[in-house]
Design an enzyme around this catalytic site. Structure first.
Site, mmCIF file in Angstrom:
data_model
loop_
_atom_site.group_PDB
_atom_site.id
_atom_site.type_symbol
_atom_site.label_atom_id
_atom_site.label_comp_id
_atom_site.label_asym_id
_atom_site.label_seq_id
_atom_site.Cartn_x
_atom_site.Cartn_y
_atom_site.Cartn_z
ATOM 1 N N GLU A 1 0.819 -1.214 0.000
ATOM 2 C CA GLU A 1 0.000 0.000 0.000
ATOM 3 C C GLU A 1 0.854 1.265 0.000
ATOM 4 O OE1 GLU A 1 -3.780 2.082 2.318
ATOM 5 O OE2 GLU A 1 -3.358 -0.062 2.561
ATOM 6 N N ARG B 1 3.767 1.628 -1.412
ATOM 7 C CA ARG B 1 4.244 1.797 -2.792
ATOM 8 C C ARG B 1 3.139 2.340 -3.679
ATOM 9 N NH1 ARG B 1 5.947 -4.142 -3.422
ATOM 10 N NH2 ARG B 1 5.217 -4.269 -1.269
#
Length: 283
Positions: A71, A73
């Site tokens: 998440e 990233r």
């Protein structure tokens, strides 16, 4: 019945570019707080070097994708204005998705212990794991799992206070000894305001427990039940005789009007005047 989580085999995984707008966040994401500065730093790294590791998603029947891991990233790429992202597609049920999200966050070592506890409980429920089975899957001891899950016995307002005041896991665990609610919040605030370490926090809790026990201890009152007044009257007569032997002029009269006994003493000494004393005695 919820199937037991298993790790997807490599031949079940494939990587492709997906629209960021088609990816929904993981409902089983353990992390409840994302460090904005850390996401900015990750975005700067991605802008400079590119995305080094794809995110992990699972395809849904409606044509969309649910994020399983990555998440931060995803947030970093979205903040850069990117519209697509490299993603690894896996075949995963709810239990596996929760387990993979948990493992990814544990590997980063900055997951809040309350989020970790909630994630343990969620994975156990979704996968039908015992504490021992979960411990074996994630490389923890059963005792470590049990200690984390015990923290979920703290009520939501207390857990919020623990987060807000940035108390340690050991301090939070000490709060479990106190009655739920106000006493726990009071102790947490004292730990923070007095800047107590874990050991002194535990001592504070023990002190509060002693005070609570003393406050709630039953109050013992002594009652004297007089069933026969005659021994007491005889004792008074003995005192009267001692006064008479000492040269005092003492007269004692008793009267019993109803349920009461009235004892009347008249004392005189030579020319010194006299005094009268009336002593009622109950039956």
């Amino acid at each position: 019945m919820q199937r037991i989580a298993r790790l997807s085999r490599k031949n079940e995984r494939r990587v492709q570019m997906l629209p960021i707008s088609a990816i929904d966040v993981n409902p089983y994401q353990p992390r409840t707080d994302f460090d904005g500065e850390a996401v900015k730093a990750l975005a700067a790294s991605i802008a400079s070097l590119g995305l080094l590791q794809p995110i992990t998603v699972r395809p849904e029947p409606n044509g969309r994708y649910t994020l399983v891991a990555g998440e931060r990233r995803l947030r970093a790429c979205a903040s850069l204005g990117m519209t697509t992202i490299e993603a690894m597609l896996i075949d995963a049920g709810d239990g596996e998705a929760a387990l993979l999200a948990l493992v990814e966050n544990l590997q980063r070592e900055d997951l809040h212990f309350l989020d970790e506890a909630a994630a343990y409980a969620r994975v156990m429920r979704l996968c039908g794991f015992s504490q021992e089975a979960l411990a074996a899957r994630i490389g923890k001891t059963q005792g470590a799992i049990a200690n984390k899950i015990r923290l979920l016995r703290l009520e939501a307002p207390v857990r919020d206070t623990v987060r807000t005041l940035a108390l340690s896991e050991r301090q939070a665990r000490a709060l479990l000894k106190l009655p739920p609610g106000g006493a726990q919040i009071e102790a947490a605030e004292m730990m923070a305001s007095q800047n107590l370490n874990a050991l002194r926090s535990e001592a504070l809790v023990e002190e509060m427990l002693r005070a609570l026990r003393a406050q709630n201890a039953p109050k013992h009152r002594m009652f004297v039940v007089v069933r026969d007044w005659r021994p007491y009257v005889n004792a008074i007569r003995g005192v009267v005789r001692q006064m008479q032997d000492a040269g005092l002029s003492v007269e004692m009269e008793t009267e019993q009007p109803g349920a009461e006994l009235l004892v009347r003493l008249r004392v005189s000494q030579g020319n010194v005047g006299s005094s009268a004393t009336e002593t009622p005695a109950g039956t």
